[in-house]
Enzyme design. Sequence first.
Site, PDB file in Angstrom:
ATOM      1  N   HIS A 259       0.657  -1.212  -0.009  1.00 60.71           N
ATOM      2  CA  HIS A 259       0.005  -0.108  -0.005  1.00 60.71           C
ATOM      3  C   HIS A 259       0.875   1.352   0.151  1.00 60.71           C
ATOM      4  CE1 HIS A 259       1.163  -0.903   4.026  1.00 60.71           C
ATOM      5  NE2 HIS A 259       0.856   0.265   4.422  1.00 60.71           N
ATOM      6  N   CYS A 260       2.097   1.111  -0.066  1.00 57.50           N
ATOM      7  CA  CYS A 260       3.080   2.543  -0.035  1.00 57.50           C
ATOM      8  C   CYS A 260       3.785   2.521  -1.524  1.00 57.50           C
ATOM      9  CB  CYS A 260       3.962   2.170   1.260  1.00 57.50           C
ATOM     10  SG  CYS A 260       2.780   1.778   2.417  1.00 57.50           S
ATOM     11  N   ILE A 261       4.534   1.525  -1.400  1.00 62.76           N
ATOM     12  CA  ILE A 261       5.979   1.776  -2.557  1.00 62.76           C
ATOM     13  C   ILE A 261       5.406   1.859  -3.887  1.00 62.76           C
ATOM     14  CG2 ILE A 261       8.175   0.834  -3.480  1.00 62.76           C
ATOM     15  CD1 ILE A 261       7.856   1.557  -0.251  1.00 62.76           C
ATOM     16  N   ILE A 263       2.523   2.967  -4.692  1.00 62.65           N
ATOM     17  CA  ILE A 263       1.498   4.232  -4.674  1.00 62.65           C
ATOM     18  C   ILE A 263       2.382   5.741  -4.655  1.00 62.65           C
ATOM     19  CG2 ILE A 263      -0.247   5.172  -3.466  1.00 62.65           C
ATOM     20  CD1 ILE A 263      -0.984   2.388  -4.386  1.00 62.65           C
ATOM     21  N   ASP A 264       2.918   5.671  -3.485  1.00 62.72           N
ATOM     22  CA  ASP A 264       3.676   6.968  -3.054  1.00 62.72           C
ATOM     23  C   ASP A 264       4.443   7.871  -4.036  1.00 62.72           C
ATOM     24  OD1 ASP A 264       2.412   6.226  -0.803  1.00 62.72           O
ATOM     25  OD2 ASP A 264       4.214   5.955   0.304  1.00 62.72           O
TER      26      ASP A 264
END
Length: 427
Positions: A259-261, A263-264
């Site tokens: 949910h991070c890499i 997306i961010d």
Amino acid sequence: MKKVCIIGLGYVGLPLACRCAEKGFEVIGFDVDKKKISLINSGISPINDPFLKKKLKKFKSRIKSSNNASVISEADTIIVCVPTPIDNNNIPDLRELKSAVKLVSMNLRKEQLILIESTVYPGTMEEVIEPILFLAGIVAGKDYYLAYCPERIDPGNKKWTVSTIPRVLAGKTDNCVKKAVNFYSSIIDAKIIPLKSFKEAEAVKITENCFRDINIAFINELAKSFDKLGIDIAEVIKGASSKPFGFMPFFPGPGVGGHCISIDPYYLIDRANSKGFDHRFLKLAREINDSMPYYILDLIEEGLKRTGKTFSDASIGILGVAYKKDVDDIRNSPALKVIEELNKKKSKIKIFDPLVKKLSNVKDVPALLSETDCLVLLTDHSQFKKISLNKIKSSGVKLLVDGRNFWNKKEAEEEGLIYISIGGRKT
Ligand code: SAJ
């Protein structure tokens, strides 16, 4: 006893709630998901993490969760940890964050400390969050305290947890910084580093995660190149890692999930674009990482050819679907894309991930291996170490596609398997 309200009881908020309870705070949890609320109120973690389950069970008497926003006004400190995803066009989607901050604004009272932890693009605090809080009719830095402290969590990591990971933060005023540093210092046994303004603190998180995405893209591109050059990338990474400075190992895989890499980087790409800067490098890294599920399919096709099979007449076993090892999370998992593409090619697919039962369509490894032509490993869960190459071969599997360089090529071939890995020597 000091009261903390944590808005968003997911992978970030729930560990934080347990930690605050452990450190003696009375915790009020707020979430819009009623099912999650009732599980947490009965001391059951909605997240399948043994560490978290234990903590929640131990401290559940100090954590009361609700989906009634009026609880927000009861707290001394409010921490917003809601998801900040992207939409289908890779544009930042701040809807959940905005609605959470609106609830804070409607229940805000003087002297409260408001902490935002969600990952955002630089400029969000000033341009999005503060205007919403302004509607409360009281002033940040004067009537209440406002700070931004980006979440840092590495799901499944037992060493670096919410209690031990250093944090950076920025406040609206010096007093806000002091209040925020005092709060985090009371729950975290690690350095709390104040930065000069919201933008720098917002940019730290984005920088950390872009750093990972570009480095993963680098090693994934190297894997593709080394496949052509007949170079064993696992051996090269091992060798390069012997350099005591100036190198940090990353590992090729089927793509970047979580949910991070994945997306961010789009938060920075979109923000910079709106100010006239084109992050070509970040976009290329995203393109490379998003190409990896298709590269896995190329490897499968190459291997099937060597067994005289095609996608449509092969039985393919997928081992592991979680986005990374030893977690049960499938958000943005590259395995989902591989499975989707195999379905389009009409392959007969069996799936087994011991941590993701809901996606498994067979009950165990033996069931996955029997009558399977090609086994594809996509997640390198530690427990898969128990699966011997001999077992794979003796079950009748002919082709092993190793999406994580999990097994040893030489040993696999000695067992008589056709073994194709990602960036492993082809010759
Ligand atoms: N991956 C590779 N090769 C690598 C490293 C990772 O293919 O060398 C893949 C993983 O399999 C996974 C994805 O990239 O699909 C993301 O991996 P990750 O290790 O970054 O895992 P996350 O997203 O759960 O956690 C990350 C944090 N992880 C680490 O720092 C190790 C960190 O980047 C952030 O603090 C956190 O996301 C967050 O919350 O932002």
